[in-house]
Design a protein around this motif. Structure first.
Motif, PDB file in Angstrom:
ATOM      1  N   GLU A 103       6.211   9.482   7.037  1.00 51.53           N
ATOM      2  CA  GLU A 103       7.219   9.076   6.052  1.00 51.53           C
ATOM      3  C   GLU A 103       8.482   8.566   6.739  1.00 51.53           C
ATOM      4  OE1 GLU A 103       6.870   8.670   2.803  1.00 51.53           O
ATOM      5  OE2 GLU A 103       4.774   9.133   3.281  1.00 51.53           O
ATOM      6  N   ARG A 104       8.824   9.136   7.858  1.00 49.00           N
ATOM      7  CA  ARG A 104       9.991   8.663   8.609  1.00 49.00           C
ATOM      8  C   ARG A 104       9.765   7.231   9.094  1.00 49.00           C
ATOM      9  NH1 ARG A 104      12.343  11.581  14.098  1.00 49.00           N
ATOM     10  NH2 ARG A 104      14.025  10.085  14.540  1.00 49.00           N
ATOM     11  N   LEU A 105       8.581   6.953   9.596  1.00 45.93           N
ATOM     12  CA  LEU A 105       8.268   5.608  10.071  1.00 45.93           C
ATOM     13  C   LEU A 105       8.226   4.616   8.920  1.00 45.93           C
ATOM     14  CD1 LEU A 105       5.492   6.272  12.766  1.00 45.93           C
ATOM     15  CD2 LEU A 105       7.962   6.082  13.070  1.00 45.93           C
ATOM     16  N   ARG A 106       7.678   5.029   7.803  1.00 49.46           N
ATOM     17  CA  ARG A 106       7.640   4.137   6.633  1.00 49.46           C
ATOM     18  C   ARG A 106       9.052   3.813   6.161  1.00 49.46           C
ATOM     19  NH1 ARG A 106       3.813   6.406   2.068  1.00 49.46           N
ATOM     20  NH2 ARG A 106       4.229   4.344   1.193  1.00 49.46           N
ATOM     21  N   ALA A 107       9.955   4.798   6.234  1.00 51.53           N
ATOM     22  CA  ALA A 107      11.337   4.553   5.821  1.00 51.53           C
ATOM     23  C   ALA A 107      12.007   3.540   6.746  1.00 51.53           C
ATOM     24  CB  ALA A 107      12.118   5.867   5.809  1.00 51.53           C
ATOM     25  N   VAL A 108      11.731   3.658   8.045  1.00 52.18           N
ATOM     26  CA  VAL A 108      12.315   2.708   9.001  1.00 52.18           C
ATOM     27  C   VAL A 108      11.795   1.298   8.726  1.00 52.18           C
ATOM     28  CG1 VAL A 108      12.406   2.033  11.427  1.00 52.18           C
ATOM     29  CG2 VAL A 108      12.710   4.431  10.792  1.00 52.18           C
ATOM     30  N   VAL A 109      10.507   1.184   8.441  1.00 57.37           N
ATOM     31  CA  VAL A 109       9.937  -0.127   8.119  1.00 57.37           C
ATOM     32  C   VAL A 109      10.594  -0.689   6.857  1.00 57.37           C
ATOM     33  CG1 VAL A 109       7.847  -1.331   7.365  1.00 57.37           C
ATOM     34  CG2 VAL A 109       7.747   0.288   9.271  1.00 57.37           C
ATOM     35  N   ALA A 132       5.414   5.904  17.102  1.00 55.13           N
ATOM     36  CA  ALA A 132       6.766   6.402  16.843  1.00 55.13           C
ATOM     37  C   ALA A 132       7.744   6.024  17.942  1.00 55.13           C
ATOM     38  CB  ALA A 132       6.734   7.920  16.656  1.00 55.13           C
ATOM     39  N   ILE A 133       7.325   6.086  19.200  1.00 53.87           N
ATOM     40  CA  ILE A 133       8.277   5.760  20.264  1.00 53.87           C
ATOM     41  C   ILE A 133       8.532   4.257  20.350  1.00 53.87           C
ATOM     42  CG2 ILE A 133       7.766   7.835  21.602  1.00 53.87           C
ATOM     43  CD1 ILE A 133       6.151   6.057  23.520  1.00 53.87           C
ATOM     44  N   GLY A 164       3.093  -6.994  14.317  1.00 56.30           N
ATOM     45  CA  GLY A 164       2.124  -6.076  14.898  1.00 56.30           C
ATOM     46  C   GLY A 164       2.557  -4.634  14.791  1.00 56.30           C
ATOM     47  N   LEU A 165       3.859  -4.392  14.925  1.00 56.85           N
ATOM     48  CA  LEU A 165       4.347  -3.017  14.859  1.00 56.85           C
ATOM     49  C   LEU A 165       4.288  -2.497  13.431  1.00 56.85           C
ATOM     50  CD1 LEU A 165       5.418  -0.675  16.432  1.00 56.85           C
ATOM     51  CD2 LEU A 165       7.727  -1.647  16.304  1.00 56.85           C
ATOM     52  N   ARG A 166       4.582  -3.367  12.463  1.00 60.60           N
ATOM     53  CA  ARG A 166       4.441  -2.940  11.066  1.00 60.60           C
ATOM     54  C   ARG A 166       2.987  -2.593  10.759  1.00 60.60           C
ATOM     55  NH1 ARG A 166       7.932  -7.400  10.079  1.00 60.60           N
ATOM     56  NH2 ARG A 166       6.253  -8.587   9.061  1.00 60.60           N
ATOM     57  N   SER A 167       2.083  -3.359  11.333  1.00 62.27           N
ATOM     58  CA  SER A 167       0.659  -3.073  11.134  1.00 62.27           C
ATOM     59  C   SER A 167       0.278  -1.729  11.752  1.00 62.27           C
ATOM     60  CB  SER A 167      -0.197  -4.182  11.737  1.00 62.27           C
ATOM     61  OG  SER A 167       0.004  -5.406  11.070  1.00 62.27           O
TER      62      SER A 167
END
Length: 377
Positions: A259-265, A329-330, A275-278
């Protein structure tokens, strides 16, 4: 924490239990670890604190020191701990389930209350120098001599043995028998003559692992768990809990990071490479797949379904989810690389070992191919 309730006909009091536990955690937060305090000493303090609140062994019968509730009650507590980024319920829970299934009543009454309370500290004497992931290839031998056994051999990667007083030991009791059917399990006091514990210090200074040398160690017949030959199914019972991301609390931790990564996206999507969004999308798919799989495995446990080799699937799915998630994540959170004490980077480093510890991914694929898919050798 998983975002929807576990759909197994949840007990009506499950959400109430979660609320009570959250309230208890608010009043009894995770203690601070001392600057020079070894990790297992810190975790043992946390174990005792959880037990004092009645949060260890929820699914263990009351007569053996537990609360007599269900698997779902215990899983709910593990899920809540993961959501709080706290260490999970002590790993002795895996061993408790093995003792419940295979030990006799005298052993259960004597050992389980002390195990759950943290009065005894246990380690697992499973892996060996020549039999790590391939556990059935172990060479440690327990030779029967009248009313006792004499054990010779060596164990490796025995986590925190130097802080333990008892070991759940696996040894071969029939040298000529079929590999999976000739292993037995024993209760081994680590102060027994002939036992040598030698810590192994890693490059980062951790002393998590130990070598365990067994030189003509006498083990009483009464210290055999179950019958001769029960060692393999006992070990599979243990790892089936160790490899389920709901039992360990890892599933909710993964969910928080997803969820943290989705929020950043959502906030910086246009600034991130396609590619990173994928990659974040693949992490989400991995996580949701693991959620569905772990729920199915818990449902099978409740229904009494025996699937001893399916834990290899659990291990592979958990490894893939964890490694891809922290690697992504990194990249999304590059500050994790240079901030002191950043947990994301620390978890990324530890995740690299996930495809090795607890049985390598290669061995798990072999087990799936041979034991589940019945493919020819």
């Amino acid at each position: 924490m998983t975002d929807t309730p576990l759909e197994f006909g949840d007990p009506s009091d499950l959400e109430q239990l979660r609320g009570e536990f959250r309230g208890w955690l608010a009043e009894n937060p995770l203690p601070e670890r001392g600057a020079d305090e070894p990790v297992p000493v810190f975790l043992h303090r946390w174990h005792k604190q959880l037990h004092s609140g009645g949060w260890v062994g929820l699914d263990v019968p009351e007569e053996f020191g537990g609360r007599g509730l269900t698997t779902l009650h215990q899983v709910a507590i593990s899920d809540e701990l993961g959501a709080q980024q706290a260490p999970g319920v002590p790993r002795i829970g895996y061993l408790a389930q093995a003792l419940l299934k295979f030990a006799n009543d005298e052993q259960r009454r004597r050992l389980l209350p002390r195990m759950l309370a943290g009065d005894d500290v246990w380690c697992q004497g499973f892996s060996e120098p020549g039999a790590g992931s391939d556990l059935a290839g172990m060479s440690t031998v327990a030779e029967k001599r009248g009313d006792h056994y004499i054990v010779r051999g060596q164990k490796l990667w025995t986590s925190y043995a130097q802080y333990s007083n008892l070991c759940l030991l696996l040894a071969r009791t029939d040298r000529d028998g079929v590999a999976h059917k000739s292993i037995s399990a024993f209760i081994l006091p680590l102060d027994r003559p002939g036992v040598t514990v030698r810590p192994l210090k890693a490059h980062n200074g951790d002393d998590e692992f130990c070598e365990l040398f067994l030189d003509d160690v006498r083990i009483e017949e009464s210290e055999l768990i179950g019958n001769e030959g029960d060692g393999w199914p006992l070990a599979m019972t243990t790892v089936s809990y160790e490899r389920n991301a709901l039992d360990t609390g890892h599933l909710s931790k993964y969910g928080l990071l997803v969820e943290r990564l989705r929020a950043v996206v959502g906030e910086r999507g246009n600034d991130l490479p396609d590619g990173l969004r994928s990659e974040v999308g693949r992490c989400f798919v991995d996580y949701e797949g693991l959620v569905a799989h772990t729920r199915r495995r818990i449902a099978e446990r409740i229904a009494g379904v025996e699937a001893p080799f399916d834990s290899s699937i659990d291990k592979l799915l958990m490894t893939r989810t964890e490694q891809r998630l922290y690697e992504t994540a990194i990249k999304v959170l590059p500050e994790a690389l240079y901030e002191d004490g950043n947990e994301v980077f620390a978890e990324y480093l530890y995740s690299r070992a996930a495809s090795v510890y607890g049985g390598t991914s290669q061995i798990q694929r072999n087990i799936i191919a041979k034991r589940i898919l019945r493919l020819p050798s």
